[in-house]
Enzyme design. Structure first.
Site, PDB file in Angstrom:
ATOM      1  N   ASP A  81      11.167 -13.727  -5.243  1.00  0.00           N
ATOM      2  CA  ASP A  81      11.062 -13.851  -6.701  1.00  0.00           C
ATOM      3  C   ASP A  81      12.411 -13.656  -7.390  1.00  0.00           C
ATOM      4  O   ASP A  81      12.561 -13.993  -8.563  1.00  0.00           O
ATOM      5  CB  ASP A  81      10.067 -12.817  -7.261  1.00  0.00           C
ATOM      6  CG  ASP A  81       8.628 -13.144  -6.906  1.00  0.00           C
ATOM      7  OD1 ASP A  81       8.399 -14.161  -6.245  1.00  0.00           O
ATOM      8  OD2 ASP A  81       7.733 -12.380  -7.312  1.00  0.00           O
ATOM      9  N   TYR A 126       2.039 -19.515   0.114  1.00  0.00           N
ATOM     10  CA  TYR A 126       2.860 -18.868   1.156  1.00  0.00           C
ATOM     11  C   TYR A 126       3.781 -19.848   1.878  1.00  0.00           C
ATOM     12  O   TYR A 126       4.702 -19.419   2.584  1.00  0.00           O
ATOM     13  CB  TYR A 126       1.945 -18.175   2.174  1.00  0.00           C
ATOM     14  CG  TYR A 126       1.049 -17.145   1.525  1.00  0.00           C
ATOM     15  CD1 TYR A 126       1.588 -15.969   1.040  1.00  0.00           C
ATOM     16  CD2 TYR A 126      -0.313 -17.373   1.372  1.00  0.00           C
ATOM     17  CE1 TYR A 126       0.782 -15.017   0.411  1.00  0.00           C
ATOM     18  CE2 TYR A 126      -1.120 -16.433   0.750  1.00  0.00           C
ATOM     19  CZ  TYR A 126      -0.564 -15.262   0.269  1.00  0.00           C
ATOM     20  OH  TYR A 126      -1.354 -14.334  -0.356  1.00  0.00           O
ATOM     21  N   GLY A 182       9.158  -2.843  -4.954  1.00  0.00           N
ATOM     22  CA  GLY A 182       8.280  -1.798  -4.426  1.00  0.00           C
ATOM     23  C   GLY A 182       8.954  -1.032  -3.299  1.00  0.00           C
ATOM     24  O   GLY A 182       8.973   0.206  -3.303  1.00  0.00           O
ATOM     25  N   GLY A 183       9.513  -1.752  -2.361  1.00  0.00           N
ATOM     26  CA  GLY A 183      10.176  -1.115  -1.217  1.00  0.00           C
ATOM     27  C   GLY A 183      11.353  -0.246  -1.647  1.00  0.00           C
ATOM     28  O   GLY A 183      11.575   0.836  -1.088  1.00  0.00           O
ATOM     29  N   MET A 215       5.253 -19.486  -6.578  1.00  0.00           N
ATOM     30  CA  MET A 215       5.273 -18.024  -6.664  1.00  0.00           C
ATOM     31  C   MET A 215       6.293 -17.561  -7.699  1.00  0.00           C
ATOM     32  O   MET A 215       7.237 -18.293  -8.014  1.00  0.00           O
ATOM     33  CB  MET A 215       5.570 -17.421  -5.306  1.00  0.00           C
ATOM     34  CG  MET A 215       4.354 -17.440  -4.400  1.00  0.00           C
ATOM     35  SD  MET A 215       4.612 -16.461  -2.926  1.00  0.00           S
ATOM     36  CE  MET A 215       2.940 -16.387  -2.291  1.00  0.00           C
ATOM     37  N   GLY A 216       6.117 -16.368  -8.158  1.00  0.00           N
ATOM     38  CA  GLY A 216       6.979 -15.806  -9.204  1.00  0.00           C
ATOM     39  C   GLY A 216       6.082 -15.017 -10.131  1.00  0.00           C
ATOM     40  O   GLY A 216       5.550 -15.553 -11.092  1.00  0.00           O
ATOM     41  N   GLY A 229       0.813  -1.212   0.000  1.00  0.00           N
ATOM     42  CA  GLY A 229       0.000   0.000   0.000  1.00  0.00           C
ATOM     43  C   GLY A 229       0.840   1.253   0.000  1.00  0.00           C
ATOM     44  O   GLY A 229       1.942   1.266   0.537  1.00  0.00           O
TER      45      GLY A 229
HETATM   46  N1  LIG Z   1       6.522   2.379  -7.578  1.00  0.00           N
HETATM   47  C1  LIG Z   1       6.445   2.643  -6.267  1.00  0.00           C
HETATM   48  N2  LIG Z   1       6.716   3.883  -5.815  1.00  0.00           N
HETATM   49  C2  LIG Z   1       6.657   4.158  -4.500  1.00  0.00           C
HETATM   50  N3  LIG Z   1       6.349   3.257  -3.534  1.00  0.00           N
HETATM   51  C3  LIG Z   1       6.074   2.017  -3.925  1.00  0.00           C
HETATM   52  C4  LIG Z   1       6.132   1.634  -5.319  1.00  0.00           C
HETATM   53  N4  LIG Z   1       5.822   0.337  -5.401  1.00  0.00           N
HETATM   54  C5  LIG Z   1       5.593  -0.075  -4.133  1.00  0.00           C
HETATM   55  N5  LIG Z   1       5.748   0.919  -3.249  1.00  0.00           N
HETATM   56  C6  LIG Z   1       5.572   0.808  -1.813  1.00  0.00           C
HETATM   57  O1  LIG Z   1       6.570  -0.019  -1.237  1.00  0.00           O
HETATM   58  C7  LIG Z   1       6.019  -0.937  -0.305  1.00  0.00           C
HETATM   59  C8  LIG Z   1       6.395  -2.352  -0.675  1.00  0.00           C
HETATM   60  O2  LIG Z   1       6.022  -2.620  -2.023  1.00  0.00           O
HETATM   61  P1  LIG Z   1       5.471  -4.029  -2.482  1.00  0.00           P
HETATM   62  O3  LIG Z   1       5.370  -3.999  -3.947  1.00  0.00           O
HETATM   63  O4  LIG Z   1       4.240  -4.358  -1.725  1.00  0.00           O
HETATM   64  O5  LIG Z   1       6.556  -5.077  -1.992  1.00  0.00           O
HETATM   65  P2  LIG Z   1       8.078  -5.296  -2.351  1.00  0.00           P
HETATM   66  O6  LIG Z   1       8.853  -4.220  -1.705  1.00  0.00           O
HETATM   67  O7  LIG Z   1       8.370  -6.606  -1.757  1.00  0.00           O
HETATM   68  O8  LIG Z   1       8.181  -5.302  -3.842  1.00  0.00           O
HETATM   69  C9  LIG Z   1       4.523  -0.698  -0.298  1.00  0.00           C
HETATM   70  O9  LIG Z   1       4.188  -0.010   0.862  1.00  0.00           O
HETATM   71  C10 LIG Z   1       4.259   0.095  -1.531  1.00  0.00           C
HETATM   72  O10 LIG Z   1       3.236   1.022  -1.439  1.00  0.00           O
HETATM   73  O1  LIG Z   2      -0.314 -12.390  -1.515  1.00  0.00           O
HETATM   74  P1  LIG Z   2       0.717 -11.339  -1.402  1.00  0.00           P
HETATM   75  O2  LIG Z   2       1.276 -11.171  -0.047  1.00  0.00           O
HETATM   76  O3  LIG Z   2       0.301 -10.048  -1.975  1.00  0.00           O
HETATM   77  O4  LIG Z   2       1.986 -11.802  -2.197  1.00  0.00           O
HETATM   78  C1  LIG Z   2       2.070 -12.563  -3.335  1.00  0.00           C
HETATM   79  C2  LIG Z   2       3.330 -12.205  -4.085  1.00  0.00           C
HETATM   80  O5  LIG Z   2       4.420 -11.960  -3.250  1.00  0.00           O
HETATM   81  C3  LIG Z   2       5.597 -12.569  -3.748  1.00  0.00           C
HETATM   82  O6  LIG Z   2       5.898 -13.659  -2.920  1.00  0.00           O
HETATM   83  C4  LIG Z   2       6.792 -11.671  -3.714  1.00  0.00           C
HETATM   84  O7  LIG Z   2       6.446 -10.367  -3.906  1.00  0.00           O
HETATM   85  P2  LIG Z   2       7.274  -9.153  -3.315  1.00  0.00           P
HETATM   86  O8  LIG Z   2       8.614  -9.650  -2.888  1.00  0.00           O
HETATM   87  O9  LIG Z   2       7.391  -8.200  -4.443  1.00  0.00           O
HETATM   88  O10 LIG Z   2       6.513  -8.639  -2.159  1.00  0.00           O
HETATM   89  C5  LIG Z   2       5.213 -13.010  -5.149  1.00  0.00           C
HETATM   90  O11 LIG Z   2       5.892 -14.144  -5.555  1.00  0.00           O
HETATM   91  C6  LIG Z   2       3.752 -13.250  -5.016  1.00  0.00           C
HETATM   92  O12 LIG Z   2       3.075 -13.086  -6.233  1.00  0.00           O
HETATM   93 MG   LIG Z   3       7.887  -6.733  -5.446  1.00  0.00          MG
END
Ligand SMILES: Nc1ncnc2c1ncn2[C@@H]1O[C@H](COP(=O)(O)OP(=O)(O)O)[C@@H](O)[C@H]1O
Ligand SMILES: O=P(O)(O)OC[C@H]1O[C@](O)(COP(=O)(O)O)[C@@H](O)[C@@H]1O
Ligand SMILES: [Mg+2]
Length: 455
Positions: A211, A367, A182-183, A254-255, A156
């Protein structure tokens, strides 16, 4: 994308004026096959042909700053308050990294205060910023014995300005963001907001993803533990499928956009006949389509084992109206359709119509592969990444991720680590290994002589 030396330089907050507590240990250190001295750099590329193509002297070749302790550091440890946050999906080793950060900060640098923000970057929003955990060596002593993260995590969006306010209110000088693509995106935006306000706060990323979809890192921590667990499910369906007449074993792993887990887990057991990943499109119908290939395996050896990454074949689901176009989760990640379900149904229907009596054994461990504890290898990796992250932060590096690249620990500018997605290269040696191991032909639409024989 051609990278130049300047693209790989990391940001410094300023001159390092304080003696590092590790300076005595470093006094006589020189680069060796097992150590990269702080003034040396690690090459981006590692083949003769790639290096030759640049036509540059060695010191101008694209290279990364070596990670590790510095003799002089930027921050006075006595005045540092550190923050730690874990974000996105769970990953084996998150607790190991938190523990390593806390131990290194307190034991080596004598940092007195470490704040754990709860439930991901949500923990840095105005509403949640007071919900923190004081992290001490005692608090983290045993946390590596459990999977997940003691800090919690979330998806989020957050407002970077609000997050900067939280850091100021909590007196944070160095923030460690343990997250995936995302992070790292969020950390980059946060660091930009910090820079725009002229603040003296370091943001260091520790890339996390089962992933393995982040570039410029050999493999992300936790990936190995996750695929080792995934491999156990491949063994289970192989045993089940082999024991059933016309047995069909399917494991969905997952992936989202990258099929590394599917590839490595399959290679770990060498029991899959067909591996399906997002990077390699496939057809269901036709002589070389999946259904015909499955039928050939069942007729020739009596059963088939299929490993499918969750992101594979999404185009097939879309064609059948089984995909909600454009749907995303709270972080903006694509919501996937159920490729496992489509395979189960279409394979059953096809084999039944072909006069066989398939028994389908389908496992979606979901998971269960990412909630495990880190294995010994990943624990070592996590600890060393944590050490590197602390050294980078104390030396005033910022907007920087710590990674292992070609077995060396290095600093990668954050914009680079989110510049593109790491994916299995269909022309690379990993996919070649998968094809060698499975003997499965994934033919181009244009007919070609068989490269490998199906087993
Ligand atoms: N493109 C983005 N720009 C800014 N913040 C983002 C972006 N994508 C994700 N985030 C934020 O980073 C956090 C983690 O992102 P998420 O995609 O859920 O997991 P991950 O870091 O594992 O890829 C979330 O709180 C999300 O809102
Ligand atoms: O159900 P959730 O927690 O949103 O996560 C599912 C996704 O998270 C992952 O395990 C890894 O995603 P991130 O590392 O980007 O958070 C993916 O392989 C999978 O599609
Ligand atoms: Mg991610």
């Amino acid at each position: 994308m051609t990278l130049h030396l300047d693209d790989l330089r990391v940001r410094h907050l300023g001159e390092c004026r304080h003696d590092s507590p590790l300076s005595a240990l470093l006094a006589a250190k020189r680069t060796s096959p097992h150590y990269v001295a702080e003034g040396d750099r690690v090459l981006l590329e590692d083949t003769v042909s790639m290096l030759a193509e640049h036509g540059l002297p060695p010191e101008e070749l694209p290279s990364f700053e070596a990670a590790g302790p510095r003799r002089k550091i930027y921050f006075d440890p006595a005045r540092v308050t550190a923050g730690i946050v874990t974000c996105g999906g769970l990953c084996p080793g998150l607790n190991d990294v938190i523990r390593g950060l806390v131990q290194e900060l307190t034991v080596q640098y004598d940092v007195k205060r470490i704040v754990g923000f709860r439930n991901g970057l949500r923990g840095l929003t105005a509403r949640h910023r007071d919900d923190t955990i004081e992290l001490t060596p005692d608090r983290v002593r045993d946390i590596h014995n459990a999977g997940g993260t003691i800090l919690g995590s979330s998806r989020g969006a957050q407002d970077p300005e609000e997050m900067v306010d939280s850091l100021l209110l909590r007196g944070i000088n160095v923030l460690f963001v343990i997250g995936g693509d995302g992070g790292m995106n969020a950390a980059t935006n946060l660091a930009a907001a910090i820079r725009a306000r002229g603040l003296d706060i370091a943001v260091i990323g520790v890339p996390k993803t089962i992933d393995n979809d982040l570039p410029y890192t050999d493999q992300s921590f936790g990936f190995q533990s996750a695929f080792a667990q995934a491999a156990n499910f491949i063994s289970s369906v192989s045993i089940e499928a082999a024991a059933s007449p016309d047995g069909i074993g399917i494991v969905k792993l997952m992936g989202r956009h990258s099929g590394f887990i599917a590839c490595y887990a399959s290679l770990a057991r060498n029991a899959a006949d067909i591996v399906l990943i997002p990077e390699v499109p496939f057809a269901l119908e036709g002589e070389d389509g999946l259904l015909a290939r499955v039928e050939r395996h069942v007729r020739s050896k009596g059963f088939v084992v299929i490993v499918v990454a969750e992101g594979a074949g999404q185009d097939l689901l879309a064609e059948r109206g089984l995909l909600e176009g454009g749907a995303t989760d709270a972080s903006g990640n694509a919501k996937l359709g159920d490729i496992g379900g489509l395979l189960r149904e279409t394979i059953t229907a096809h084999l039944t119509a072909a006069g066989l009596a398939p028994t389908v054994r389908y496992i979606d461990p979901s998971y269960a592969i990412r909630s495990v504890t880190a294995n010994a290898y990943d624990s070592v990796y996590c600890l060393r990444l944590a050490h590197a992250a602390v050294h980078a932060a104390m030396a005033g590096r910022t907007e920087t991720a710590v990674v292992r690249w070609r077995r060396r620990f290095v600093h990668v500018p954050m914009p680079l680590i989110i510049s593109h997605r790491n994916q299995v290269d269909p022309d690379g040696d990993l996919w070649m290994s998968v094809l060698e191991a499975t003997g499965d032909l994934v033919l181009d639409p244009a007919p070609q002589p068989p490269l490998l024989v199906e087993r």
